[in-house]
Every structure is written in structure tokens, then in C-alpha cells.
Design a protein around this motif. Structure first.
Motif, short mmCIF file in Angstrom:
data_model
loop_
_atom_site.label_atom_id
_atom_site.label_comp_id
_atom_site.label_asym_id
_atom_site.label_seq_id
_atom_site.Cartn_x
_atom_site.Cartn_y
_atom_site.Cartn_z
N GLN A 15 0.82 -1.21 0.00
CA GLN A 15 0.00 0.00 0.00
C GLN A 15 0.86 1.27 0.00
OE1 GLN A 15 -3.30 -0.60 -0.46
NE2 GLN A 15 -2.49 -2.69 -0.48
N VAL A 16 0.67 2.10 -1.01
CA VAL A 16 1.37 3.38 -1.08
C VAL A 16 0.98 4.24 0.13
CG1 VAL A 16 1.62 5.53 -2.41
CG2 VAL A 16 1.58 3.33 -3.59
N CYS A 17 -0.30 4.21 0.49
CA CYS A 17 -0.75 5.03 1.62
C CYS A 17 -0.05 4.64 2.91
CB CYS A 17 -2.27 4.96 1.77
SG CYS A 17 -2.91 3.31 2.12
N PHE A 18 0.20 3.35 3.10
CA PHE A 18 0.88 2.89 4.31
C PHE A 18 2.32 3.38 4.32
CE2 PHE A 18 3.39 -0.47 6.51
CZ PHE A 18 2.92 -0.21 7.79
N ALA A 19 3.02 3.21 3.20
CA ALA A 19 4.42 3.65 3.12
C ALA A 19 4.53 5.16 3.35
CB ALA A 19 5.02 3.26 1.77
N LEU A 20 3.62 5.92 2.76
CA LEU A 20 3.65 7.37 2.94
C LEU A 20 3.36 7.77 4.39
CD1 LEU A 20 1.84 8.59 -0.30
CD2 LEU A 20 4.22 9.01 0.33
N ALA A 21 2.38 7.10 5.00
CA ALA A 21 2.02 7.42 6.39
C ALA A 21 3.18 7.12 7.35
CB ALA A 21 0.77 6.65 6.80
N VAL A 22 3.81 5.96 7.19
CA VAL A 22 4.91 5.60 8.07
C VAL A 22 6.12 6.50 7.83
CG1 VAL A 22 6.53 3.76 8.70
CG2 VAL A 22 4.11 3.23 8.36
N ALA A 23 6.42 6.77 6.55
CA ALA A 23 7.54 7.65 6.23
C ALA A 23 7.30 9.05 6.81
CB ALA A 23 7.74 7.72 4.71
N SER A 24 6.09 9.55 6.67
CA SER A 24 5.75 10.87 7.19
C SER A 24 5.95 10.94 8.71
CB SER A 24 4.31 11.22 6.83
OG SER A 24 3.95 12.46 7.38
N ARG A 25 5.39 9.97 9.43
CA ARG A 25 5.54 9.96 10.90
C ARG A 25 7.01 9.84 11.29
NH1 ARG A 25 1.20 6.31 10.71
NH2 ARG A 25 2.61 4.59 11.21
N SER A 26 7.75 9.00 10.58
CA SER A 26 9.16 8.78 10.90
C SER A 26 10.00 10.03 10.68
CB SER A 26 9.72 7.63 10.07
OG SER A 26 9.01 6.43 10.33
N VAL A 27 9.81 10.68 9.55
CA VAL A 27 10.59 11.88 9.24
C VAL A 27 10.20 13.02 10.17
CG1 VAL A 27 11.08 13.62 7.47
CG2 VAL A 27 11.07 11.20 6.86
N ILE A 28 8.91 13.21 10.39
CA ILE A 28 8.47 14.27 11.30
C ILE A 28 9.02 14.01 12.71
CG2 ILE A 28 6.45 15.29 12.45
CD1 ILE A 28 5.03 15.01 9.67
N GLY A 29 9.12 12.75 13.09
CA GLY A 29 9.71 12.39 14.38
C GLY A 29 11.17 12.83 14.49
N LEU A 30 11.90 12.82 13.38
CA LEU A 30 13.29 13.29 13.38
C LEU A 30 13.36 14.80 13.62
CD1 LEU A 30 14.90 11.37 10.37
CD2 LEU A 30 15.22 10.94 12.82
N TYR A 31 12.35 15.52 13.17
CA TYR A 31 12.33 16.97 13.33
C TYR A 31 12.08 17.38 14.77
CZ TYR A 31 12.41 18.30 8.39
OH TYR A 31 12.78 18.53 7.09
N ARG A 32 11.31 16.60 15.51
CA ARG A 32 10.87 17.00 16.86
C ARG A 32 12.03 17.47 17.75
NH1 ARG A 32 7.85 12.83 17.75
NH2 ARG A 32 6.13 13.81 16.67
#
Length: 155
Positions: free
Chosen positions: A16-33
Motif C-alpha cells: 500500500q502506497v498510503c501505508f508507506a507514505l504514512a509511516v515515512a511521514s511519521r518517521s521523518v516528522i519524528g526526526l524533526y521533533r
């Protein structure tokens, strides 16, 4: 180009593209925190500041369009940034209905500290800059395609 029917299980989570995008988004945003925390910013607030550092002053309507956020989502972000002394909201002298968003001196000064953020994130990702630029290009195409598809859907 392969057909969706060629995929063994088109409903498998890992396909699922939506799953990969959702996990990537959460992971990258987590690096910003942890990078943004010393600046007193959340990731959504950082995006607002990026837009303002590039284009200020902006009307709330233009800022909303630029960030692709609903005004109702943007309003609390702006209130918090204003309370932190980073921005000001003023009624436009041309149009009383329009609210202009501008940086305060403190908000402009924060840009210097923020200039270190992109390099820090690239370093933490441990990915080649060219690879990240290719990913950015692909995601920009996905955003445009999804927007076009959204417009084509009958309501």
C-alpha cells in the motif's frame, strides 16, 4: 508499467502506497521533533515559519493555500506563534476582512537558527542528498496527481 493485477496480493499492507507514505511521514516528522524543540516550534509551526520566512507578509488565505491547510487548522497554529512573539496578525488596510500575517523581529531572528535544520535532518536520515531530491520530486508528482484525481472525482 506493471498492472495492479500483477501484484500477488494487492491488499497486502506492504503493497500500500498510503501505508508507506504514512509511516515515512511519521518517521521523518519524528526526526524533526528534537531539532525543532529548542527553537520552541512544532513541525506544523515550522512549516508556517518556513512559508513566512520565504514570503512574508501573507494573508491567512494565501498562507492556507500555500501550506495546503484549512484555515480552521491554520488558525490555532497562528495563535500559538503569535503568543510566542514570532508573528503578528493584522487586519489589512486594503480589506478589513483579510488578515495579514507578518514576522516579528523575534520571528525573523529565529530564521538564523532554523538554517541548520535541513542539514541536520539530512544527516540524521543518513541518505544521499540526490536521493532525497529525487524523492522530493516524486512526492511532488504524487501530490499533484492526487490533487488532480480529487478534482476528477464526482461529488
Amino acid at each position: 508499467m506493471s498492472d495492479i493485477g500483477d501484484i500477488v496480493d494487492p491488499l497486502a499492507l506492504e503493497n500500500q502506497v498510503c501505508f508507506a507514505l504514512a509511516v515515512a511521514s511519521r518517521s521523518v516528522i519524528g526526526l524533526y521533533r528534537p531539532v525543532l524543540e529548542p527553537m520552541g516550534l512544532t513541525h506544523p509551526q515550522y512549516l508556517v515559519m518556513l512559508a513566512l520566512w520565504q514570503h512574508a507578509p501573507l494573508s491567512v488565505k494565501d498562507l492556507s493555500r500555500l501550506l495546503q491547510l484549512e484555515p480552521a487548522t491554520l488558525s490555532p497554529l497562528l495563535k500559538r506563534l503569535e503568543a510566542a512573539g514570532l508573528i503578528e496578525r493584522r487586519r489589512s488596510s486594503d480589506d478589513e476582512r483579510s488578515l495579514a500575517v507578518m514576522l516579528t523581529p523575534k520571528g525573523r531572528d529565529l530564521r538564523k537558527q532554523a538554517e541548520k535544520v535541513p542539514a541536520t535532518i539530512v544527516e540524521r536520515l543518513g541518505m544521499d542528498l540526490a536521493e532525497l531530491q529525487t524523492l522530493h520530486h516524486a512526492l511532488t508528482r504524487v501530490i499533484a496527481a492526487a490533487g488532480d484525481a480529487h478534482l476528477a472525482v464526482p461529488r
